[in-house]
Design a protein around this motif. Structure first.
Motif, PDB file in Angstrom:
ATOM      1  N   TRP A  47       0.895  -1.234  -0.161  1.00 29.70           N
ATOM      2  CA  TRP A  47       0.116  -0.063  -0.055  1.00 29.70           C
ATOM      3  C   TRP A  47       0.964   1.234   0.065  1.00 29.70           C
ATOM      4  N   ALA A  48       2.028   1.134   0.540  1.00 28.40           N
ATOM      5  CA  ALA A  48       2.836   2.624   0.660  1.00 28.40           C
ATOM      6  C   ALA A  48       3.379   2.842  -0.843  1.00 28.40           C
ATOM      7  N   GLU A  49       3.222   1.917  -1.772  1.00 29.52           N
ATOM      8  CA  GLU A  49       3.747   2.241  -2.960  1.00 29.52           C
ATOM      9  C   GLU A  49       2.543   2.587  -3.959  1.00 29.52           C
ATOM     10  N   ASN A  50       1.577   2.923  -3.281  1.00 28.32           N
ATOM     11  CA  ASN A  50       0.395   3.369  -4.173  1.00 28.32           C
ATOM     12  C   ASN A  50       0.860   4.836  -5.010  1.00 28.32           C
ATOM     13  N   LYS A  51       0.298   5.051  -6.253  1.00 26.68           N
ATOM     14  CA  LYS A  51       0.968   5.980  -6.925  1.00 26.68           C
ATOM     15  C   LYS A  51       0.181   7.274  -6.430  1.00 26.68           C
ATOM     16  N   VAL A  52      -0.791   7.180  -5.741  1.00 26.42           N
ATOM     17  CA  VAL A  52      -1.281   8.686  -5.461  1.00 26.42           C
ATOM     18  C   VAL A  52      -0.333   9.423  -4.493  1.00 26.42           C
ATOM     19  N   PHE A  53       0.428   8.732  -3.724  1.00 22.38           N
ATOM     20  CA  PHE A  53       1.610   9.533  -3.226  1.00 22.38           C
ATOM     21  C   PHE A  53       2.465  10.409  -4.326  1.00 22.38           C
ATOM     22  N   ALA A  54       3.167   9.854  -5.005  1.00 22.41           N
ATOM     23  CA  ALA A  54       3.844  10.449  -6.337  1.00 22.41           C
ATOM     24  C   ALA A  54       2.836  11.223  -6.909  1.00 22.41           C
ATOM     25  N   LEU A  55       1.574  11.065  -6.921  1.00 21.58           N
ATOM     26  CA  LEU A  55       0.825  12.346  -7.794  1.00 21.58           C
ATOM     27  C   LEU A  55       0.730  13.256  -6.717  1.00 21.58           C
ATOM     28  N   MET A  56       0.737  13.313  -5.407  1.00 22.72           N
ATOM     29  CA  MET A  56       0.596  14.368  -4.385  1.00 22.72           C
ATOM     30  C   MET A  56       1.996  14.991  -4.657  1.00 22.72           C
ATOM     31  N   VAL A  57       2.939  14.302  -4.571  1.00 22.76           N
ATOM     32  CA  VAL A  57       4.336  15.235  -4.698  1.00 22.76           C
ATOM     33  C   VAL A  57       4.447  15.934  -6.164  1.00 22.76           C
ATOM     34  N   GLN A  58       4.095  15.385  -7.140  1.00 23.10           N
ATOM     35  CA  GLN A  58       4.218  15.868  -8.396  1.00 23.10           C
ATOM     36  C   GLN A  58       3.264  17.085  -8.440  1.00 23.10           C
ATOM     37  N   ARG A  59       2.102  17.056  -8.167  1.00 19.29           N
ATOM     38  CA  ARG A  59       1.247  18.254  -8.028  1.00 19.29           C
ATOM     39  C   ARG A  59       1.672  19.424  -7.231  1.00 19.29           C
ATOM     40  N   THR A  60       2.002  18.799  -6.057  1.00 22.22           N
ATOM     41  CA  THR A  60       2.685  20.013  -5.135  1.00 22.22           C
ATOM     42  C   THR A  60       3.839  20.626  -5.607  1.00 22.22           C
ATOM     43  N   TYR A  61       4.986  19.834  -6.377  1.00 18.14           N
ATOM     44  CA  TYR A  61       6.082  20.552  -6.858  1.00 18.14           C
ATOM     45  C   TYR A  61       5.440  21.598  -8.025  1.00 18.14           C
ATOM     46  N   GLY A  62       4.368  21.087  -8.793  1.00 19.74           N
ATOM     47  CA  GLY A  62       3.852  21.747  -9.890  1.00 19.74           C
ATOM     48  C   GLY A  62       3.565  23.098  -9.550  1.00 19.74           C
ATOM     49  N   ALA A  63       2.779  23.032  -8.205  1.00 21.92           N
ATOM     50  CA  ALA A  63       1.908  24.338  -7.745  1.00 21.92           C
ATOM     51  C   ALA A  63       3.125  25.120  -7.189  1.00 21.92           C
ATOM     52  N   MET A  64       4.168  24.708  -6.453  1.00 22.55           N
ATOM     53  CA  MET A  64       5.230  25.413  -5.981  1.00 22.55           C
ATOM     54  C   MET A  64       6.322  26.112  -6.995  1.00 22.55           C
ATOM     55  N   THR A  65       6.400  25.315  -8.356  1.00 26.07           N
ATOM     56  CA  THR A  65       6.952  26.135  -9.424  1.00 26.07           C
ATOM     57  C   THR A  65       6.075  27.029 -10.459  1.00 26.07           C
ATOM     58  N   ASN A  66       5.182  27.327  -9.847  1.00 23.40           N
ATOM     59  CA  ASN A  66       4.313  28.103 -10.838  1.00 23.40           C
ATOM     60  C   ASN A  66       4.618  29.618 -10.665  1.00 23.40           C
ATOM     61  N   ASP A  67       5.223  30.122 -11.640  1.00 19.29           N
ATOM     62  CA  ASP A  67       5.877  31.587 -11.294  1.00 19.29           C
ATOM     63  C   ASP A  67       4.765  32.551 -11.204  1.00 19.29           C
ATOM     64  N   VAL A  68       3.442  32.259 -11.726  1.00 17.62           N
ATOM     65  CA  VAL A  68       2.534  33.313 -11.561  1.00 17.62           C
ATOM     66  C   VAL A  68       2.006  33.496 -10.177  1.00 17.62           C
ATOM     67  N   LEU A  69       2.187  32.472  -9.284  1.00 15.83           N
ATOM     68  CA  LEU A  69       1.531  32.557  -7.985  1.00 15.83           C
ATOM     69  C   LEU A  69       2.537  33.288  -7.238  1.00 15.83           C
ATOM     70  N   ILE A  70       3.741  33.740  -7.400  1.00 12.08           N
ATOM     71  CA  ILE A  70       4.731  34.622  -6.802  1.00 12.08           C
ATOM     72  C   ILE A  70       4.047  36.036  -6.614  1.00 12.08           C
ATOM     73  N   SER A  71       3.213  36.401  -7.643  1.00 18.23           N
ATOM     74  CA  SER A  71       2.840  37.791  -7.302  1.00 18.23           C
ATOM     75  C   SER A  71       1.398  37.666  -6.450  1.00 18.23           C
ATOM     76  N   ILE A  72       1.163  36.814  -5.926  1.00 16.31           N
ATOM     77  CA  ILE A  72      -0.031  36.765  -4.825  1.00 16.31           C
ATOM     78  C   ILE A  72       0.523  37.339  -3.753  1.00 16.31           C
ATOM     79  N   PRO A  73       1.678  36.964  -2.940  1.00 15.72           N
ATOM     80  CA  PRO A  73       1.857  37.399  -1.779  1.00 15.72           C
ATOM     81  C   PRO A  73       2.264  38.948  -1.906  1.00 15.72           C
ATOM     82  N   LEU A  74       3.146  39.175  -2.863  1.00 14.26           N
ATOM     83  CA  LEU A  74       3.316  40.843  -3.073  1.00 14.26           C
ATOM     84  C   LEU A  74       2.145  41.435  -3.323  1.00 14.26           C
ATOM     85  N   PHE A  75       1.084  41.130  -3.861  1.00 18.39           N
ATOM     86  CA  PHE A  75      -0.160  41.961  -4.213  1.00 18.39           C
ATOM     87  C   PHE A  75      -0.736  42.015  -2.711  1.00 18.39           C
TER      88      PHE A  75
END
Length: 581
Positions: A47-75
């Protein structure tokens, strides 16, 4: 239960759980992990090798590397610094004096300040609370109807989330894979048009029924004319522009006039003459800038964020740029001549009637509105004209907010820490929302829920107009129990893939969603604007009275959306002109 049915169960559960009061971001992640575990479950693997955990990491990294979101804390930092810097009191007073002779002068001033301050800060809660403290009691003491007073503050306070620079637009851009700058350009005219509709409603209601907004007594509308202004008038001319011009040419008598206990001096004369020329300067700069950009510059701007954005749960959007027209049409020259002539007549009329009171009001407006107005125009101009990206302009806005607050000497170390803490808190909430919604949307699509919704919508054989009405009606209804973040993060991605089938421009549809979500702030039971205002209102103002005051503005929002659909050029003309089709 089939996988698509599990997807629909996910969608239903998220609404129920959010309405029960659980945190949206962690609810999204929890449901995404649970249903994703079921979707990827393989009995032959641990169960620890379920692909949902890899998907969680992938989607988290995708949100973290979205340059557009950097403007949110500044505004957000820009808005909190302005709110903590307490720069709005003088603005409200000066605008109130400027509109002292129109019906419902306090309500009109409140709506204008809410619009202007909302643009600068973009924080609905901060604007509603601040204007509730500043304007609610003066309107009630003046005999204004409670519904009128509460409706103006709550409706006007929500405009900041619509008119750029807006955090809501940035969130939609990241979700839909669209250009932030194009969305900013598209939302510009509809945002101001909605504010104009609010203003027309207030003026019309006060004109038809003057009892809801009695005229202010003379002592509250009297302009505090300084003594030196009256002495200058007696020495030179009743017209302040003529008097200051004569004082510049013949300063002997003016030098004997004391202002604030000090001789006026030649420098003081020159400064006040410059203040008197501000309306002329603004008219010349506005018309001259429009002429230079349209006739002389004639360049299509590249929208740097337009290509390569990753929509949540979908493929990257591809932007196709079309060159702008070779030059302005004959209609531009005709309209420019008409606007220039009307502007010239208005400026001449203003200067012809510039007495001591008008000059004093002009000085108050220049000191309170001009700095914030210049900062806002710079932030928007550098975005729309392609000088900087949205992130870079947000940094300019945040730095400018600090400079304004320091110049006004209203921002100490304690307020600075509060602004930074609130910015970090808001930004963390938005980031967790993106992580949770990215995972939720991916699992929903993997289970086949997205495909099931698409097949159901296409089976209805709707026309583009019918689909537009259906989608906007669903979002309008969702705005009653949910907030705008939950609607954009969870439900907007469901509609986005369908726009291509009905040949609907995602810029136009998204702008309609922005206007539609204004109703989410004004619709019970989760009308946050009402609760913000109730917290700072006198005890005798009930929540039902505030709800009653907000209801007409929900109808105005619907009228605005109808006009936007019938006249799409109001939304699409500016982005098409600046960046091509």
């Amino acid at each position: 239960m089939s996988d698509p049915a599990l997807g629909l169960l996910m969608l239903g559960l998220i609404v129920v759980v959010i309405m029960m009061g659980f945190a949206t971001a962690f609810t999204l992640m929890g449901l995404g992990i649970f249903f994703g575990f079921i979707a990827f479950y393989d009995p032959s693997q641990p169960w620890a090798e379920n692909k949902v955990f890899a998907l969680m990491v992938q989607r988290t990294y995708g949100a973290m590397t979205n340059d557009v979101l950097i403007s949110i804390p500044l505004f957000v930092l820009m808005g909190y610094v302005m709110e903590r810097g307490a720069l709005v009191d003088k603005m409200f007073y000066s605008i109130q004096l400027a509109f002292r002779r129109v019906p419902a002068a306090l309500a009109v001033a409140t709506l204008i300040v809410c619009t202007f301050w909302g643009i600068a800060s973009g924080l609905v809660g901060a604007v509603v609370v601040l204007m509730g403290v500043i304007a609610m009691n003066p309107m009630l003491r003046a005999g204004y109807d409670v519904k009128l007073a509460s409706g103006v503050i709550t409706a006007g306070g929500t405009l900041g989330i619509l008119i750029p620079p807006s955090v809501m637009i940035i969130v939609y851009a990241a979700v839909a894979g669209q250009s932030v700058v194009k969305l900013y350009a598209a939302a510009m005219f509809p945002g101001f048009f909605l504010a104009l509709l609010y203003l027309v409603y207030v003026l019309g209601w006060a004109t038809i029924n003057p009892r809801i907004a009695p005229r202010l007594p003379e002592e509250q509308t009297r302009v505090p004319v300084p003594g030196w202004v009256e002495r200058l008038q007696a020495a030179y001319s009743r017209n302040m522009l003529v008097g200051l011009a004569r004082a510049l040419l013949s300063p002997a008598r003016a030098r004997t006039i004391a202002a604030d206990g000090k001789p006026l001096g030649y420098r003081g004369i020159a400064y006040n003459f410059g203040v008197a020329l501000v309306p002329l300067f603004l008219a010349v700069v506005t018309l001259g800038g429009a002429w230079w950009y349209v006739v002389i510059h004639k360049k299509t701007i590249d929208a740097p964020e337009a290509a390569g954005l990753q929509p949540l749960g979908g493929a990257a959007a591809v932007a196709e740029a079309t060159p702008a027209d070779a030059g302005p049409s004959a209609a531009f020259y005709i309209w420019f001549a008409i606007v220039a002539a009307l502007t010239a007549l208005a400026v001449l009329r203003y200067y012809w009637r510039m007495d001591a009171a008008r000059f004093t009001v002009l000085k108050l407006l220049t000191a309170s509105v001009m700095p914030l107005g210049i900062l806002t125009i710079i932030v928007l101009a550098v975005i729309l004209f392609g000088i900087t990206t949205a992130t870079e302009s947000a940094a300019v806005g945040a730095a400018g907010a600090f400079l304004l607050a320091f110049q006004a000497r209203t921002l100490d170390w304690k307020r600075t820490k509060e602004a930074v803490f609130l910015t970090a808190k808001t930004t963390a909430m938005v980031c967790w929302l993106f992580v949770g919604s990215a995972l939720f949307s991916a699992v929903f699509a993997i289970l086949g829920g997205q495909g099931l919704v698409e097949r159901w919508a296409l089976s209805l054989n709707l026309t583009p107009l019918q689909f537009m009405i259906l989608s906007q009606a669903i979002i309008f209804v969702l705005g009653w129990p949910l907030e705008w973040t939950e609607i954009i993060i969870i439900f907007v991605p469901i509609f986005l893939p369908l726009l291509k089938h009905y040949d609907i421009d995602p810029i136009l549809w998204g702008t309609l969603v922005f206007v539609n979500l204004q109703a989410a702030f004004l619709s019970p039971p989760v009308a946050m604007s009402a609760f913000y205002l109730k917290g700072v209102s006198p005890p005798h103002v009930t929540i039902n009275q505030i709800f009653g005051g907000m209801m007409p503005y929900m109808l105005i929002v619907i009228v605005c959306m109808v006009i936007m659909y019938l006249w799409p050029g109001m939304t699409l003309w500016l982005p098409n002109y600046l960046y091509g089709n």
